[in-house]
Scaffold this motif. Structure first.
Motif, PDB file in Angstrom:
ATOM      1  N   ALA A 204      46.701  21.264  19.086  1.00 55.12           N
ATOM      2  CA  ALA A 204      47.654  20.633  19.997  1.00 55.12           C
ATOM      3  C   ALA A 204      46.952  19.756  21.026  1.00 55.12           C
ATOM      4  CB  ALA A 204      48.486  21.700  20.701  1.00 55.12           C
ATOM      5  N   LEU A 205      45.744  20.128  21.430  1.00 57.48           N
ATOM      6  CA  LEU A 205      45.024  19.394  22.470  1.00 57.48           C
ATOM      7  C   LEU A 205      44.424  18.091  21.960  1.00 57.48           C
ATOM      8  CD1 LEU A 205      43.665  19.110  25.255  1.00 57.48           C
ATOM      9  CD2 LEU A 205      41.832  20.606  24.403  1.00 57.48           C
ATOM     10  N   LEU A 206      43.865  18.102  20.764  1.00 58.38           N
ATOM     11  CA  LEU A 206      43.124  16.936  20.289  1.00 58.38           C
ATOM     12  C   LEU A 206      43.961  15.658  20.225  1.00 58.38           C
ATOM     13  CD1 LEU A 206      40.934  18.911  17.838  1.00 58.38           C
ATOM     14  CD2 LEU A 206      40.024  17.306  19.517  1.00 58.38           C
ATOM     15  N   PRO A 207      45.219  15.673  19.782  1.00 57.42           N
ATOM     16  CA  PRO A 207      46.023  14.444  19.832  1.00 57.42           C
ATOM     17  C   PRO A 207      46.256  13.949  21.254  1.00 57.42           C
ATOM     18  CG  PRO A 207      47.005  16.028  18.313  1.00 57.42           C
ATOM     19  CD  PRO A 207      45.927  16.755  19.064  1.00 57.42           C
ATOM     20  N   GLU A 238      36.340  18.404   9.939  1.00 61.82           N
ATOM     21  CA  GLU A 238      35.753  17.124  10.352  1.00 61.82           C
ATOM     22  C   GLU A 238      36.839  16.192  10.889  1.00 61.82           C
ATOM     23  OE1 GLU A 238      31.844  16.075   7.753  1.00 61.82           O
ATOM     24  OE2 GLU A 238      33.754  15.999   6.683  1.00 61.82           O
ATOM     25  N   THR A 239      37.970  16.152  10.222  1.00 63.21           N
ATOM     26  CA  THR A 239      39.085  15.319  10.677  1.00 63.21           C
ATOM     27  C   THR A 239      39.614  15.811  12.017  1.00 63.21           C
ATOM     28  OG1 THR A 239      39.708  14.813   8.392  1.00 63.21           O
ATOM     29  CG2 THR A 239      41.398  14.494  10.090  1.00 63.21           C
ATOM     30  N   LEU A 240      39.680  17.124  12.180  1.00 65.90           N
ATOM     31  CA  LEU A 240      40.163  17.714  13.428  1.00 65.90           C
ATOM     32  C   LEU A 240      39.376  17.199  14.618  1.00 65.90           C
ATOM     33  CD1 LEU A 240      41.936  19.941  14.847  1.00 65.90           C
ATOM     34  CD2 LEU A 240      40.007  21.494  14.453  1.00 65.90           C
ATOM     35  N   TYR A 241      38.042  17.170  14.513  1.00 71.47           N
ATOM     36  CA  TYR A 241      37.183  16.813  15.645  1.00 71.47           C
ATOM     37  C   TYR A 241      36.761  15.337  15.631  1.00 71.47           C
ATOM     38  CZ  TYR A 241      36.630  21.745  16.911  1.00 71.47           C
ATOM     39  OH  TYR A 241      36.847  23.038  17.322  1.00 71.47           O
ATOM     40  N   ALA A 242      37.396  14.525  14.823  1.00 69.52           N
ATOM     41  CA  ALA A 242      37.006  13.112  14.724  1.00 69.52           C
ATOM     42  C   ALA A 242      37.062  12.437  16.093  1.00 69.52           C
ATOM     43  CB  ALA A 242      37.928  12.388  13.744  1.00 69.52           C
ATOM     44  N   GLY A 243      35.974  11.761  16.466  1.00 71.17           N
ATOM     45  CA  GLY A 243      35.904  11.064  17.736  1.00 71.17           C
ATOM     46  C   GLY A 243      35.542  11.934  18.911  1.00 71.17           C
ATOM     47  N   ASP A 346      40.132  25.308  25.117  1.00 72.38           N
ATOM     48  CA  ASP A 346      41.120  24.922  24.115  1.00 72.38           C
ATOM     49  C   ASP A 346      41.725  26.137  23.421  1.00 72.38           C
ATOM     50  OD1 ASP A 346      38.342  24.813  23.034  1.00 72.38           O
ATOM     51  OD2 ASP A 346      39.328  24.485  21.112  1.00 72.38           O
ATOM     52  N   SER A 347      41.283  27.325  23.810  1.00 75.04           N
ATOM     53  CA  SER A 347      41.921  28.553  23.337  1.00 75.04           C
ATOM     54  C   SER A 347      43.170  28.881  24.155  1.00 75.04           C
ATOM     55  CB  SER A 347      40.934  29.726  23.414  1.00 75.04           C
ATOM     56  OG  SER A 347      40.419  29.856  24.731  1.00 75.04           O
TER      57      SER A 347
END
Length: 375
Positions: A204-207, A238-243, A346-347
């Motif tokens: 939820a946080l990454l976007p 890898e996609t989750l943490y992209a950037g 982020d937990s």
């Protein structure tokens, strides 16, 4: 039955990690009481000067207490007076410089703009503040004074226990960073304890960070990352943490000050991140609770790692603060320190709400959100 329960309780207590004593109450503040906002450089600097004046007075008064009084008020069993005085000296020197930087935007008849020539003079000015406040700032002052007295107690508790119980309050060497080495107005978002399971608070946080154009540092637990990789596969993670950036929080969330397996915890997590996430990996270790060994510097240098501490703690894990209150606390500490590494988790779900609020409040204040990839 009671005897078995008592034995079980003693066993559970015996395996808990050594932690710095928790504060009696968490510092919280209501930013709406500040009448001027912080959305321009001049307003931000005015608020920064005001927070510094309130805090230096609160810290100095508390640090002046004798050891017996400090032990009682901070609810701890011992006080390292040298560490307390070291904290006071460092903080007063830092806030003296911050105040001088923030005075650069002063204009004639500006409030909170009296010149000072030394940290001692800043303390004296802070002690006179309550008597000289314009009426429009008095509601703010009442809340700010309460906040900074509690916050000073949080810091002095950590200092009084250091180095017996290590924490983010002080450094053991040049291999450690806490955010105060950043330039004025520069801040880095950091997040501990992830990743959560798919669909959880990490996802939820990454976007939210992407929408804000932010690049944060995620200090992951090896055991949680391993579970996520096993369940979802490497491409998905890898996609989750992209950037974003991924660094070490150890294999499990435990103190690395006294654990016999602290080195393996770090190296195993380092290898897992390097193998799984490649370019997202950053060579930083954040010790859970800020606890690490005083003599661990050579180990970190040998393995190409820095110890990544923080100087702005959102306390977002604490049930006593909601997301808005965590954001208000962060913004107040940003005004006080004027630079630094901001700690969220982020937990928990509060960062996703608090960060956009902080960014919106300070848009136009000339701040720089540090890119984790260049930290």
């Amino acid at each position: 039955m009671k005897r078995e329960l008592a034995i079980g309780l003693l066993f559970c207590l015996s395996i808990l990690p050594v932690q710095a004593a928790g504060p009696a109450s968490i510092a919280r503040v209501e930013r709406a009481l500040w009448p001027d906002g912080v959305a321009t450089v001049a307003d931000y600097n005015r608020a920064s000067r005001a927070e510094a004046l309130v805090f230096v007075n609160a810290l100095n008064e508390l640090a002046d207490r004798d050891d017996a009084t400090l032990k009682t008020s901070l609810r701890i069993k011992s006080v390292d007076r040298g560490s307390v005085e070291h904290l006071r000296e460092r903080v007063l020197r830092r806030l003296f410089e911050n105040y001088r930087i923030a005075r650069q935007s002063c204009v004639p008849e500006e409030v909170f703009c009296a010149p000072v020539e030394s940290p001692a003079a800043l303390v004296e000015l802070g002690g006179q503040l309550a008597e000289q406040l314009p009426a429009r700032y008095r509601p703010w002052f009442a809340g700010a004074d309460a906040f900074h007295r509690r916050y000073a107690a949080e810091l002095l508790r950590l200092a009084a226990l250091f180095p017996k119980v290590s924490s983010e309050i002080d450094s053991f060497g040049a291999h450690e960073r806490n955010g105060l080495e950043l330039a004025d107005g520069h801040f880095l978002w950091t997040f501990d304890d992830g990743p959560t399971a798919a669909g959880g608070t990490t996802d939820a946080l990454l976007p939210v960070l992407a929408q804000q154009g932010m690049h944060g540092m995620f200090f992951v637990l090896g055991e949680r990352l391993q579970k996520r990789l096993q369940k979802d596969g490497r491409p998905a993670v890898e996609t989750l943490y992209a950037g974003q950036c991924v660094a070490l929080h150890g294999w499990a969330h435990e103190s690395h000050q006294k654990s016999p397996g602290w080195q393996a915890s770090i190296l195993d997590t380092q290898k897992l991140i390097q193998d799984a996430l490649g370019t997202a990996y950053r060579p930083h270790f954040r010790p859970p609770y800020g606890q690490r060994r005083a003599d661990s510097g050579p180990f970190f240098v040998e393995n190409g790692l820095s110890v990544a501490l923080w100087n702005i703690d959102s306390q977002d894990w604490n049930g006593g603060l909601d997301a808005r209150q965590a954001g208000e606390r962060v913004l107040t500490l940003m005004l006080l320190w004027r630079r630094g590494v901001i700690l969220f988790h982020d937990s928990h779900d509060k960062a996703a709400t608090a960060i956009p609020w902080v960014v919106a409040q300070t848009r136009g204040a000339g701040l720089t959100w540090e890119d984790c990839r260049r930290y």
